[in-house]
Write a protein that holds these residues in place. Sequence first.
Motif, mmCIF file in Angstrom:
data_model
loop_
_atom_site.group_PDB
_atom_site.id
_atom_site.type_symbol
_atom_site.label_atom_id
_atom_site.label_comp_id
_atom_site.label_asym_id
_atom_site.label_seq_id
_atom_site.Cartn_x
_atom_site.Cartn_y
_atom_site.Cartn_z
ATOM 1 N N VAL A 1 0.819 -1.187 0.295
ATOM 2 C CA VAL A 1 0.074 -0.024 0.016
ATOM 3 C C VAL A 1 0.949 1.182 0.152
ATOM 4 O O VAL A 1 1.802 1.485 0.930
ATOM 5 N N VAL A 2 0.628 2.065 -1.087
ATOM 6 C CA VAL A 2 1.591 3.200 -1.193
ATOM 7 C C VAL A 2 0.690 4.579 -1.363
ATOM 8 O O VAL A 2 -0.127 4.448 -1.935
ATOM 9 N N ASP A 3 1.225 5.545 -0.457
ATOM 10 C CA ASP A 3 0.644 6.886 -0.320
ATOM 11 C C ASP A 3 1.016 7.704 -1.795
ATOM 12 O O ASP A 3 2.325 7.940 -1.918
ATOM 13 N N LEU A 4 0.172 7.877 -2.833
ATOM 14 C CA LEU A 4 0.499 8.475 -3.763
ATOM 15 C C LEU A 4 0.868 10.021 -3.917
ATOM 16 O O LEU A 4 1.524 10.510 -4.788
ATOM 17 N N THR A 5 0.282 10.484 -2.777
ATOM 18 C CA THR A 5 0.543 12.032 -2.609
ATOM 19 C C THR A 5 2.020 12.239 -2.446
ATOM 20 O O THR A 5 2.226 13.449 -2.710
ATOM 21 N N GLN A 6 2.788 11.395 -2.115
ATOM 22 C CA GLN A 6 4.229 11.567 -2.032
ATOM 23 C C GLN A 6 4.785 12.073 -3.250
ATOM 24 O O GLN A 6 5.794 12.523 -3.431
ATOM 25 N N VAL A 7 4.333 11.736 -4.549
ATOM 26 C CA VAL A 7 4.999 12.008 -5.537
ATOM 27 C C VAL A 7 4.547 13.454 -6.103
ATOM 28 O O VAL A 7 5.250 14.059 -7.085
ATOM 29 N N LEU A 8 3.553 14.306 -5.295
ATOM 30 C CA LEU A 8 3.286 15.466 -6.037
ATOM 31 C C LEU A 8 4.464 16.491 -5.779
ATOM 32 O O LEU A 8 4.566 17.593 -6.286
ATOM 33 N N ASP A 9 5.366 16.205 -4.638
ATOM 34 C CA ASP A 9 6.469 17.120 -4.502
ATOM 35 C C ASP A 9 7.660 16.639 -4.682
ATOM 36 O O ASP A 9 8.674 16.950 -3.971
ATOM 37 N N VAL A 10 8.106 15.463 -5.543
ATOM 38 C CA VAL A 10 9.314 14.963 -5.966
ATOM 39 C C VAL A 10 10.186 15.887 -6.416
ATOM 40 O O VAL A 10 9.598 16.795 -7.391
ATOM 41 N N GLU A 11 11.402 16.074 -6.025
ATOM 42 C CA GLU A 11 12.252 17.080 -6.330
ATOM 43 C C GLU A 11 13.276 16.709 -7.193
ATOM 44 O O GLU A 11 13.793 17.069 -8.436
ATOM 45 N N LEU A 12 13.696 15.228 -7.035
ATOM 46 C CA LEU A 12 14.723 14.539 -7.781
ATOM 47 C C LEU A 12 13.928 13.067 -8.076
ATOM 48 O O LEU A 12 14.016 12.147 -7.280
ATOM 49 N N ALA A 13 13.677 13.324 -9.390
ATOM 50 C CA ALA A 13 12.948 11.799 -9.909
ATOM 51 C C ALA A 13 13.838 11.053 -10.594
ATOM 52 O O ALA A 13 14.837 11.387 -11.160
ATOM 53 N N PRO A 14 13.737 9.630 -10.623
ATOM 54 C CA PRO A 14 12.452 9.165 -9.873
ATOM 55 C C PRO A 14 12.947 8.687 -8.572
ATOM 56 O O PRO A 14 13.964 8.250 -7.968
ATOM 57 N N ALA A 15 11.979 9.071 -7.428
ATOM 58 C CA ALA A 15 12.187 8.694 -6.101
ATOM 59 C C ALA A 15 11.770 7.426 -5.814
ATOM 60 O O ALA A 15 10.812 6.926 -6.487
ATOM 61 N N THR A 16 12.146 6.883 -4.821
ATOM 62 C CA THR A 16 12.041 5.611 -4.277
ATOM 63 C C THR A 16 10.682 5.551 -3.340
ATOM 64 O O THR A 16 11.074 6.293 -2.229
ATOM 65 N N LEU A 17 9.472 5.169 -3.428
ATOM 66 C CA LEU A 17 8.475 5.215 -2.579
ATOM 67 C C LEU A 17 8.698 3.758 -1.582
ATOM 68 O O LEU A 17 8.666 2.798 -2.013
ATOM 69 N N THR A 18 8.278 4.124 -0.314
ATOM 70 C CA THR A 18 8.139 3.173 0.649
ATOM 71 C C THR A 18 6.844 2.840 1.088
ATOM 72 O O THR A 18 6.051 3.960 1.090
ATOM 73 N N PRO A 19 6.340 1.577 1.006
ATOM 74 C CA PRO A 19 5.033 1.546 1.128
ATOM 75 C C PRO A 19 4.632 1.871 2.861
ATOM 76 O O PRO A 19 5.305 1.737 3.494
ATOM 77 N N VAL A 20 3.210 2.346 2.795
ATOM 78 C CA VAL A 20 2.777 2.813 4.269
ATOM 79 C C VAL A 20 2.341 1.474 5.016
ATOM 80 O O VAL A 20 1.989 1.646 6.087
ATOM 81 N N ALA A 21 2.093 0.513 4.210
ATOM 82 C CA ALA A 21 1.400 -0.790 4.768
ATOM 83 C C ALA A 21 1.856 -1.826 3.666
ATOM 84 O O ALA A 21 2.070 -1.642 2.679
ATOM 85 N N VAL A 22 2.161 -3.048 4.314
ATOM 86 C CA VAL A 22 2.057 -4.312 3.460
ATOM 87 C C VAL A 22 1.173 -5.426 4.127
ATOM 88 O O VAL A 22 1.213 -5.777 5.280
ATOM 89 N N TYR A 23 0.157 -5.644 3.520
ATOM 90 C CA TYR A 23 -1.043 -6.754 3.649
ATOM 91 C C TYR A 23 -0.261 -8.246 3.441
ATOM 92 O O TYR A 23 -0.086 -8.415 2.328
#
Length: 505
Positions: A152-174
């Motif tokens: 589960v990944v919070d997509l709002t993290q990508v709105l303010d990425v300054e150095l792309a591509p950023a690596t996103l960490t899941p907020v949860a794993v089921y």
Amino acid sequence: MKSRPPSCNIATGLFVVPLHSRKFTSMIRLSLIACALFATASMHAQTPCVDGFAGDYPCEGLDLLSVRSLEALGGGANGNDCWGWVDPDSDREFVLYGRSNGLSVVEVTDPVNPVFVARVPTATVQSLWRDVKVYDNHAFIVSEAAGHGMQVVDLTQVLDVELAPATLTPVAVYLGFGNAHNIVMNEASGHAFGVGTNTAGGGLHAVDVSDPTSPMAAGTYEGAYTHDAQVVMYEGPDADHAGHEIAFCFNGSAGVAIVDVTDKMDMQLVSSFNYTQSAYTHQGWLNEDQTMVYFNDELDEQGFGNGTRTYIADVSDLDNPVVLGFYEADNTSVDHNLYIRGNRVYASNYMSGLRVSTILPNGNLEPYAHFDVRPDSDTTSFYGTWSNYPFFPSGNIAISCRGVGLFMVSDPSFVPTAVSESLPTVEALEVHPNPARGTVTLSGMDSAQRMRLLNLIGKEVRPWQRVPGLQGLNVDVSDLGEGIYFIQVESATGVVRTTRLVVQK
């Protein structure tokens, strides 16, 4: 550097008739300008479909906006599924593109110049299969990789990425299941359904995701292995099931099942059906009034020598569904994922590319447009376009490919979501001058109960609650920014008319 031009796997011609001579011409043209194409894995300018081609890609009714290679989007052994997300505050549009080793988040607000903004690495190992859906601004990612679970990944993290591509960490794993073939989302109920998992015999595995950061097991259904499904809050004509949460399950060799999943601890089979020459029921989608389901069979082309078939079933009585027949193309490529928006079916048919059909009043299909991402072949192999996402407010369409990467295409006649209406042809709304800078004059309708101005993505810019006589009405648009708008009017009898307005400064 790639040794061949970007190619996803396509077919030429219309949905029904393969134009083999054009296929041969396409192959020659590809070889002649290969140097220009494989010098870069991206196309940075819109390429209109003219005389059956957008550049070197066979097409009809769809313009090419851009191509991004698999390598440019994070690499891996292959690409696979895709979905979309729109930030509700800024209306920025993003494609979620699955790869063997993770997920890429690609901003396509400017579809001619997509930006690879972020990646989500696979939770365990690589896999040919990965799937993603969206709920409450979060991506829910599954894979056939062993022990992967649901990220589960919070997509709002990508709105303010300054150095792309950023690596996103899941907020949860089921981890209630390990591998899953697909993830199905019912946003109306806040539940995700893993299908083809290592639990419940591959049947429905319901997860409460109403709090995306804390997904909770909700129940399972073991009636049959489910390859894919669509789950909806039922609003169709069958009063016995009104308001229930209903799953339409596409169960491989077991055909189609309709399951009431309202009570996740006691999900109940409503009905099931199969059809002649059933090989492997793959996936499908309901029409908008939930009276028909359109679905495909992934193996009937190979098993029976059929043309590409889209099956049509009447599900207006959920307890007694009836297969009405099928639409068959002369093309023999394997069908994969299809979706419905309005009265159009958007089908990713592997080697023959994206095929768009119109749903006729009688439920049958009629070819409307196509975009072939693999001009060199129409074989029954499992390459080419894996899936598509036709639901962006802009109308731009994402096409995910197994071998190449991501295509963005558009229908030049598309009218944004909130504007698109089925319009009778009795009267036409007109605006002059067009393009305009100051005042415009309306004509073509005598009167209107209400009128509104919409922007390109269908958002209301200006409403008029009371409208005087419409014929010859002058409207000041000098305060509008430069761009494309739509004026929409509705008569007292409910007749809606829309016209495009271009504002120039």
